[in-house]
Design a protein around this motif. Structure first.
Motif, PDB file in Angstrom:
ATOM      1  N   ALA A 131      29.115   1.663  -5.147  1.00 43.41           N
ATOM      2  CA  ALA A 131      30.638   2.594  -4.892  1.00 43.41           C
ATOM      3  C   ALA A 131      31.729   2.308  -4.623  1.00 43.41           C
ATOM      4  O   ALA A 131      32.125   3.539  -4.943  1.00 43.41           O
ATOM      5  CB  ALA A 131      30.212   2.653  -3.168  1.00 43.41           C
ATOM      6  N   GLN A 132      31.308   1.275  -5.201  1.00 45.36           N
ATOM      7  CA  GLN A 132      32.949   1.301  -5.609  1.00 45.36           C
ATOM      8  C   GLN A 132      33.776   1.564  -6.948  1.00 45.36           C
ATOM      9  O   GLN A 132      34.766   1.924  -7.319  1.00 45.36           O
ATOM     10  CB  GLN A 132      33.675  -0.876  -5.436  1.00 45.36           C
ATOM     11  N   GLN A 135      24.913   6.211  -1.607  1.00 45.23           N
ATOM     12  CA  GLN A 135      24.622   7.537  -2.559  1.00 45.23           C
ATOM     13  C   GLN A 135      25.362   8.771  -1.751  1.00 45.23           C
ATOM     14  O   GLN A 135      25.288   9.442  -2.776  1.00 45.23           O
ATOM     15  CB  GLN A 135      23.096   8.039  -1.270  1.00 45.23           C
ATOM     16  N   HIS A 136      25.618   8.507  -0.592  1.00 43.75           N
ATOM     17  CA  HIS A 136      26.932   9.268  -0.431  1.00 43.75           C
ATOM     18  C   HIS A 136      28.437   9.742  -1.229  1.00 43.75           C
ATOM     19  O   HIS A 136      28.918  10.576  -1.762  1.00 43.75           O
ATOM     20  CB  HIS A 136      27.336   9.038   1.086  1.00 43.75           C
ATOM     21  N   VAL A 137      28.362   8.627  -1.777  1.00 46.21           N
ATOM     22  CA  VAL A 137      30.489   8.475  -2.156  1.00 46.21           C
ATOM     23  C   VAL A 137      29.792   8.458  -3.517  1.00 46.21           C
ATOM     24  O   VAL A 137      31.167   9.242  -3.996  1.00 46.21           O
ATOM     25  CB  VAL A 137      30.686   6.336  -1.960  1.00 46.21           C
ATOM     26  N   VAL A 138      28.813   8.461  -4.006  1.00 42.21           N
ATOM     27  CA  VAL A 138      28.451   8.477  -5.866  1.00 42.21           C
ATOM     28  C   VAL A 138      28.694  10.141  -5.764  1.00 42.21           C
ATOM     29  O   VAL A 138      28.683  11.090  -6.440  1.00 42.21           O
ATOM     30  CB  VAL A 138      27.133   7.770  -6.222  1.00 42.21           C
ATOM     31  N   ASP A 139      27.537  10.647  -4.805  1.00 38.07           N
ATOM     32  CA  ASP A 139      27.811  11.879  -4.460  1.00 38.07           C
ATOM     33  C   ASP A 139      28.601  12.880  -4.953  1.00 38.07           C
ATOM     34  O   ASP A 139      29.160  14.164  -5.178  1.00 38.07           O
ATOM     35  CB  ASP A 139      26.913  12.280  -3.705  1.00 38.07           C
ATOM     36  N   HIS A 178      24.951   7.563 -14.945  1.00 33.50           N
ATOM     37  CA  HIS A 178      24.325   6.827 -14.621  1.00 33.50           C
ATOM     38  C   HIS A 178      24.172   6.020 -13.341  1.00 33.50           C
ATOM     39  O   HIS A 178      22.903   6.085 -13.002  1.00 33.50           O
ATOM     40  CB  HIS A 178      24.427   5.475 -15.785  1.00 33.50           C
ATOM     41  N   LEU A 179      25.419   6.750 -12.939  1.00 33.57           N
ATOM     42  CA  LEU A 179      24.629   5.511 -11.432  1.00 33.57           C
ATOM     43  C   LEU A 179      24.751   6.427 -10.511  1.00 33.57           C
ATOM     44  O   LEU A 179      24.046   5.710  -9.711  1.00 33.57           O
ATOM     45  CB  LEU A 179      26.577   5.929 -10.601  1.00 33.57           C
ATOM     46  N   TYR A 180      24.580   7.671 -10.315  1.00 30.80           N
ATOM     47  CA  TYR A 180      23.769   8.637 -10.281  1.00 30.80           C
ATOM     48  C   TYR A 180      21.951   8.534  -9.989  1.00 30.80           C
ATOM     49  O   TYR A 180      21.198   8.611  -9.161  1.00 30.80           O
ATOM     50  CB  TYR A 180      23.608   9.954 -10.383  1.00 30.80           C
ATOM     51  N   ARG A 181      21.539   8.254 -11.399  1.00 31.20           N
ATOM     52  CA  ARG A 181      20.234   7.596 -11.087  1.00 31.20           C
ATOM     53  C   ARG A 181      19.908   6.512 -10.696  1.00 31.20           C
ATOM     54  O   ARG A 181      18.621   6.548  -9.811  1.00 31.20           O
ATOM     55  CB  ARG A 181      20.087   7.293 -13.073  1.00 31.20           C
ATOM     56  N   GLU A 182      20.684   5.553 -10.770  1.00 27.16           N
ATOM     57  CA  GLU A 182      20.538   4.159 -10.309  1.00 27.16           C
ATOM     58  C   GLU A 182      20.198   4.091  -9.122  1.00 27.16           C
ATOM     59  O   GLU A 182      19.922   3.285  -8.544  1.00 27.16           O
ATOM     60  CB  GLU A 182      21.456   3.251 -10.784  1.00 27.16           C
ATOM     61  N   VAL A 183      21.459   4.703  -8.613  1.00 27.59           N
ATOM     62  CA  VAL A 183      22.137   4.591  -6.627  1.00 27.59           C
ATOM     63  C   VAL A 183      20.622   5.432  -5.498  1.00 27.59           C
ATOM     64  O   VAL A 183      20.628   5.197  -5.026  1.00 27.59           O
ATOM     65  CB  VAL A 183      23.230   5.959  -6.635  1.00 27.59           C
TER      66      VAL A 183
END
Length: 394
Positions: free
Chosen positions: A264-265, A339-343, A362-367
């Motif tokens: 998220a950071q 999840q919320h922050v990456v979205d 990448h983060l969207y898939r990982e989170v």
């Protein structure tokens, strides 16, 4: 009890970890093959001394390690965490012989560990395990299993045969050994009938199949076809496996939250940079109130989740009351927050964030996965409610 800020030494170690991840770990992670154990990356974690710290640090330091690495390389963070999850039961419950045989290789990054709890019908309900450990009578004169010193050379160790299946197991089928939880009691005994075993990957009857998953790290299924184990393979006590599993998860659940906070950071940092320089409607995006308020909300959520993770880890280190509840709260809040922050970060970046290779893609898939593994969000809510009512009844 509670930590609300890190001291200068902790902040310096976090900065050092991020630097090591950027310089040494991220390049190796990029060379890895999705769905396969990246052994050069694991070896580098060992060379840098990070795997050693898994066994010398408390829960808070584990959280700081995972959060820091996740900001720079989720692959490096996951490789470190899986080594810890798979080997912690050996460190905490193993015999001297088991520790001496396996942990030096884990620390050095030469051996890969795995935590084998989930089954096709027992994921969230860990007490419903069906993998059977059928005890055999002692056989005098039978050859011993490799690498297994007997506890009493005048009395052959008890012997079981493992039969069944494990699935959704990270690092399977490529790990060198597995912490396996099997039912040694009657099915109706649930938690009290589970035993933890250390099972080397080369045991006869043990096979595995990789699964093609959204996450880039390896996940597979293990099949046990009469795999032999003895009491020299038991971690803890026969029938005490559920305690081994839950105590391990109580340690690692806050650090799953730390992994989520790190992601998220990273998404927040990318969003701050993008909205400050991206021009739209006559000025930078940051000057649009709707954008600025979303960024402020992202920062608020990240910091709230971070504080809850630190508080849960501190409670574990201090032996405070309510560790299962705090651990569940930390994992639940942090993973849902990430999840919320990456979205939101993807939305503010627009189509560029959906391109293969973009950090947010990448983060969207990982989170997504951390909201499921080591206890889905719904399970964490059940744990929190159960613990609250337990406290109320005292």
């Amino acid at each position: 009890m509670g930590i609300f800020s890190l001291d200068p030494g902790q902040l310096a170690r976090c900065a050092q970890l991020r630097g090591l991840a950027r310089q040494h770990l991220a390049p190796l992670a990029e060379k890895g093959e999705p769905g396969r154990v990246n052994r050069p990356l694991v070896a580098e974690l060992g060379r840098l001394g990070l795997l050693e710290r898994l066994f010398t640090s408390g829960a808070l330091d584990l959280c700081l390690m995972r959060e820091s690495l996740a900001q720079e390389s989720t692959e490096a963070e996951t490789a470190l965490a899986l080594q810890g999850l798979g080997a912690h039961p050996v460190h905490a419950y193993g015999t001297d012989a088991q520790r001496d045989r396996w942990l030096p290789g884990v620390r050095a990054g030469r051996m890969v560990a795995a935590f084998a709890l989930s089954e096709p019908g027992a994921g969230s309900d860990a007490a419903a395990l069906e993998l059977r450990a059928t005890q055999e009578p002692p056989r005098q004169g039978r050859g011993e299993l490799r690498d297994q010193p007997r506890r009493d050379e005048h009395s052959p160790p008890r012997r079981w045969l493992l039969s069944g299946e494990k699935t959704w197991i990270s690092n399977a089928p490529e790990a060198d050994f597995y912490t396996v939880f099997a039912r040694t009691g009657e099915p109706g005994t649930r938690a009290g009938g589970v035993t933890a075993f250390l099972v080397p990957a080369d045991r006869p009857g043990l096979t595995g199949t990789p699964l093609d998953m959204l996450s880039p790290h390896p996940i597979g299924t293990l099949t046990f076809d009469g795999v032999p184990v003895t009491e020299d393979d038991v971690l803890g006590e026969p029938g005490g496996g559920f305690r081994v599993a839950m105590n391990t998860l109580n340690l690692f659940r806050p650090s799953v939250g730390a992994f989520a906070v790190g992601m998220a950071q990273a998404a927040l940092d990318a969003t701050l940079a993008h909205t400050a320089r991206r021009e739209a409607f006559g000025g930078p995006l940051k000057d649009l109130q709707t954008v600025a308020h979303q960024v402020a909300d992202m920062a608020l959520r990240v910091e709230s989740a971070r504080l809850m993770v630190y508080a849960a880890a501190s409670a574990y280190d201090e032996g405070a009351d309510g560790v299962p509840r705090r651990a569940a709260m930390a994992k639940l809040l942090a993973t849902e927050t990430a999840q919320h922050v990456v979205d939101t970060a993807v939305q503010l970046h627009g189509a560029r964030a959906l391109r293969r290779g973009h950090l947010l893609e990448h983060l969207y898939r990982e989170v997504r996965a951390p909201r499921i593994y080591e206890g889905a969000s719904e399970v964490q809510r059940a744990i929190i409610a159960r613990e609250l009512y337990k406290e109320e009844a005292r």
